[in-house]
Design a protein around this motif. Structure first.
Motif, PDB file in Angstrom:
ATOM      1  N   ASP A 143      95.584  71.392  67.523  1.00 14.94           N
ATOM      2  CA  ASP A 143      96.016  71.503  68.924  1.00 14.94           C
ATOM      3  C   ASP A 143      97.261  72.364  69.095  1.00 14.94           C
ATOM      4  O   ASP A 143      97.445  72.984  70.133  1.00 14.94           O
ATOM      5  CB  ASP A 143      96.276  70.111  69.509  1.00 14.94           C
ATOM      6  N   GLU A 144      98.125  72.352  68.091  1.00 20.13           N
ATOM      7  CA  GLU A 144      99.342  73.178  68.125  1.00 20.13           C
ATOM      8  C   GLU A 144      99.438  73.923  66.806  1.00 20.13           C
ATOM      9  O   GLU A 144      99.052  73.392  65.759  1.00 20.13           O
ATOM     10  CB  GLU A 144     100.589  72.302  68.321  1.00 20.13           C
ATOM     11  N   LEU A 168      98.930  63.930  63.979  1.00 24.13           N
ATOM     12  CA  LEU A 168      99.141  64.265  62.580  1.00 24.13           C
ATOM     13  C   LEU A 168      99.659  65.688  62.517  1.00 24.13           C
ATOM     14  O   LEU A 168      99.093  66.596  63.137  1.00 24.13           O
ATOM     15  CB  LEU A 168      97.820  64.136  61.820  1.00 24.13           C
ATOM     16  N   CYS A 169     100.750  65.879  61.776  1.00 29.33           N
ATOM     17  CA  CYS A 169     101.353  67.196  61.612  1.00 29.33           C
ATOM     18  C   CYS A 169     101.161  67.646  60.170  1.00 29.33           C
ATOM     19  O   CYS A 169     101.436  66.891  59.240  1.00 29.33           O
ATOM     20  CB  CYS A 169     102.839  67.134  61.958  1.00 29.33           C
ATOM     21  N   GLY A 221      91.168  80.181  62.138  1.00 31.89           N
ATOM     22  CA  GLY A 221      90.359  78.967  62.120  1.00 31.89           C
ATOM     23  C   GLY A 221      91.226  77.727  62.202  1.00 31.89           C
ATOM     24  O   GLY A 221      90.922  76.777  62.929  1.00 31.89           O
ATOM     25  N   VAL A 222      92.335  77.725  61.447  1.00 32.76           N
ATOM     26  CA  VAL A 222      93.265  76.598  61.489  1.00 32.76           C
ATOM     27  C   VAL A 222      93.804  76.433  62.902  1.00 32.76           C
ATOM     28  O   VAL A 222      93.860  75.326  63.436  1.00 32.76           O
ATOM     29  CB  VAL A 222      94.432  76.792  60.484  1.00 32.76           C
ATOM     30  N   LYS A 223      94.158  77.543  63.542  1.00 35.51           N
ATOM     31  CA  LYS A 223      94.689  77.489  64.912  1.00 35.51           C
ATOM     32  C   LYS A 223      93.672  76.877  65.868  1.00 35.51           C
ATOM     33  O   LYS A 223      94.020  76.087  66.741  1.00 35.51           O
ATOM     34  CB  LYS A 223      95.083  78.896  65.373  1.00 35.51           C
ATOM     35  N   ALA A 241     101.023  72.828  61.980  1.00 35.61           N
ATOM     36  CA  ALA A 241      99.865  72.578  62.849  1.00 35.61           C
ATOM     37  C   ALA A 241      99.781  71.088  63.151  1.00 35.61           C
ATOM     38  O   ALA A 241      99.946  70.259  62.258  1.00 35.61           O
ATOM     39  CB  ALA A 241      98.587  73.060  62.158  1.00 35.61           C
ATOM     40  N   ILE A 242      99.530  70.782  64.431  1.00 32.70           N
ATOM     41  CA  ILE A 242      99.452  69.387  64.860  1.00 32.70           C
ATOM     42  C   ILE A 242      98.111  69.131  65.539  1.00 32.70           C
ATOM     43  O   ILE A 242      97.641  69.942  66.322  1.00 32.70           O
ATOM     44  CB  ILE A 242     100.597  69.041  65.856  1.00 32.70           C
TER      45      ILE A 242
END
Length: 131
Positions: free
Chosen positions: A110-111, A70-71, A104-106, A126-127
């Protein structure tokens, strides 16, 4: 499959979270990863709401070498982030919050990539990959 939610008010944050959870569930993410994804979406949407006039959250299913994921793309037309390195430090906050937002999001995803300029605003991608 791609969906997006315009972020203009606080209810849009809830809508973006719900959309993310639904897409994550469709892809096959378990409840823990669904919670990680919705938390990341919530942070990104809240940043748009707090710091810019408007923006949007795009959520799409992605594939790479047979992996599904999911991106989340958060885009805004705000003033941009002057010092990306600074906002990526744990504890840094301009709103008096905990400063867990972008770092936190990072960690939750995973990406993670971020680009920002005063001309074009900020874009975060973000993926999360299905394990």
């Amino acid at each position: 499959m791609e969906s997006c939610v315009k972020i203009i008010n606080e209810w849009d944050i809830v809508a973006a979270r719900q959309l993310g959870r639904n897409v994550a569930k469709e892809i096959g993410f378990g409840t823990v990863d669904q919670a990680r994804i919705t938390t990341a979406i919530s942070e990104l949407a809240r940043n748009i709401y707090l710091y810019t006039e408007k923006g949007l959250i795009e959520i799409e299913q992605v594939q790479n070498n047979g992996k599904k994921g999911l991106c989340v793309i958060a885009k805004d037309t705000g003033p941009g982030i002057e010092n990306i390195r600074k906002v990526m430090e744990d504890g840094f906050s301009t709103s008096g919050g905990l400063g867990a937002g972008l770092p936190g999001v990072k960690r939750l995803m995973d990406e993670f990539t971020i680009t920002s300029s005063s001309d074009d605003g900020t874009k975060v991608k973000a993926i999360k990959w299905l394990r």
